[in-house]
Write a protein that holds these residues in place. Sequence first.
Motif, PDB file in Angstrom:
ATOM      1  N   TRP A 134       0.802  -1.204   0.000  1.00  0.00           N
ATOM      2  CA  TRP A 134       0.000   0.000   0.000  1.00  0.00           C
ATOM      3  C   TRP A 134       0.852   1.279   0.000  1.00  0.00           C
ATOM      4  CZ3 TRP A 134       1.303  -2.606   4.408  1.00  0.00           C
ATOM      5  CH2 TRP A 134       1.778  -1.851   5.481  1.00  0.00           C
ATOM      6  N   GLY A 136       0.963   5.323   1.698  1.00  0.00           N
ATOM      7  CA  GLY A 136       0.438   6.145   2.787  1.00  0.00           C
ATOM      8  C   GLY A 136       1.286   6.029   4.040  1.00  0.00           C
ATOM      9  N   TYR A 138       0.287   5.564   7.153  1.00  0.00           N
ATOM     10  CA  TYR A 138      -0.222   4.735   8.241  1.00  0.00           C
ATOM     11  C   TYR A 138      -0.360   3.266   7.824  1.00  0.00           C
ATOM     12  CZ  TYR A 138      -1.109   9.223  10.394  1.00  0.00           C
ATOM     13  OH  TYR A 138      -0.939  10.474  10.916  1.00  0.00           O
ATOM     14  N   ASP A 140      -1.906  -0.024   6.812  1.00  0.00           N
ATOM     15  CA  ASP A 140      -3.121  -0.331   6.068  1.00  0.00           C
ATOM     16  C   ASP A 140      -3.743  -1.623   6.586  1.00  0.00           C
ATOM     17  OD1 ASP A 140      -4.507   0.516   3.301  1.00  0.00           O
ATOM     18  OD2 ASP A 140      -4.492  -1.673   3.448  1.00  0.00           O
ATOM     19  N   ASP A 141      -5.076  -1.699   6.498  1.00  0.00           N
ATOM     20  CA  ASP A 141      -5.779  -2.909   6.958  1.00  0.00           C
ATOM     21  C   ASP A 141      -5.410  -4.142   6.139  1.00  0.00           C
ATOM     22  OD1 ASP A 141      -7.058  -1.460   8.910  1.00  0.00           O
ATOM     23  OD2 ASP A 141      -8.901  -1.172   7.744  1.00  0.00           O
ATOM     24  N   HIS A 143      -2.534  -5.239   5.404  1.00  0.00           N
ATOM     25  CA  HIS A 143      -1.188  -5.740   5.681  1.00  0.00           C
ATOM     26  C   HIS A 143      -1.205  -7.234   6.022  1.00  0.00           C
ATOM     27  CE1 HIS A 143      -2.625  -4.873   9.846  1.00  0.00           C
ATOM     28  NE2 HIS A 143      -1.949  -5.981  10.110  1.00  0.00           N
TER      29      HIS A 143
END
Length: 217
Positions: A134, A136, A138, A140-141, A143
């Motif tokens: 991903w 960004g 932060y 990421d869900d 992962h």
Amino acid sequence: MSQGKTHMLPLTELHQTLAPRFRSHHITLELINSTVSAANPNTPTPSLTYMRPLNEARAVERLMGREGDKIDMRRHPVIEIRPLGTGFAMEMILTPDAWFYQQNFIGKLSIERHLSAFHKLICGLSEDFRLGFWQGLYLDDMHLTPKFLNHRVVLENWMSTYCDGRDYFRVGVWTDSEIYPREALSVIEQLNKVYAFIAWTGSNDFRAFYRGAYAAV
């Protein structure tokens, strides 16, 4: 300097604590001057960004067809430490702009013994590590964890979806709380092993296998 917790240390002091220990841990990366994160170059982000020596980076950029002395960190894998809320992210980031390395990575994984070595490397990471493709700042869900990739066929299927020039490749640790510099050094040491596996060098050159890797899919 005492082993204070990292959120209490300015990033420059954290670097001064960590850098003298790099050599004894076989880490040859250098701090570069950057005001943004490789994970999101559009947002000013305080961070420590480590990259290969600039003379090596410059040589790779020439192989990529770029001239001049200015180095673009996003064209190279980096190891980055940045504060996030009350915690930190410490990760290795390979951006889509680093296509030269991405092709080398894909080509290397097309060879059985190197795929096995990479699987062993990922499974050897601590369970705090997270991986993904991903973009960004932060976590990421979507992962994955090293445990999820314990079976090699899962790793193979996952990596078969990876596309150079489109996807990020990220592996690291995201914390919600403070950590000690000693712990940060341990994370960087593990990330450096992944970095070394991916980073193109004259003796780690697998781009010739890149086309064959896609032909086999």
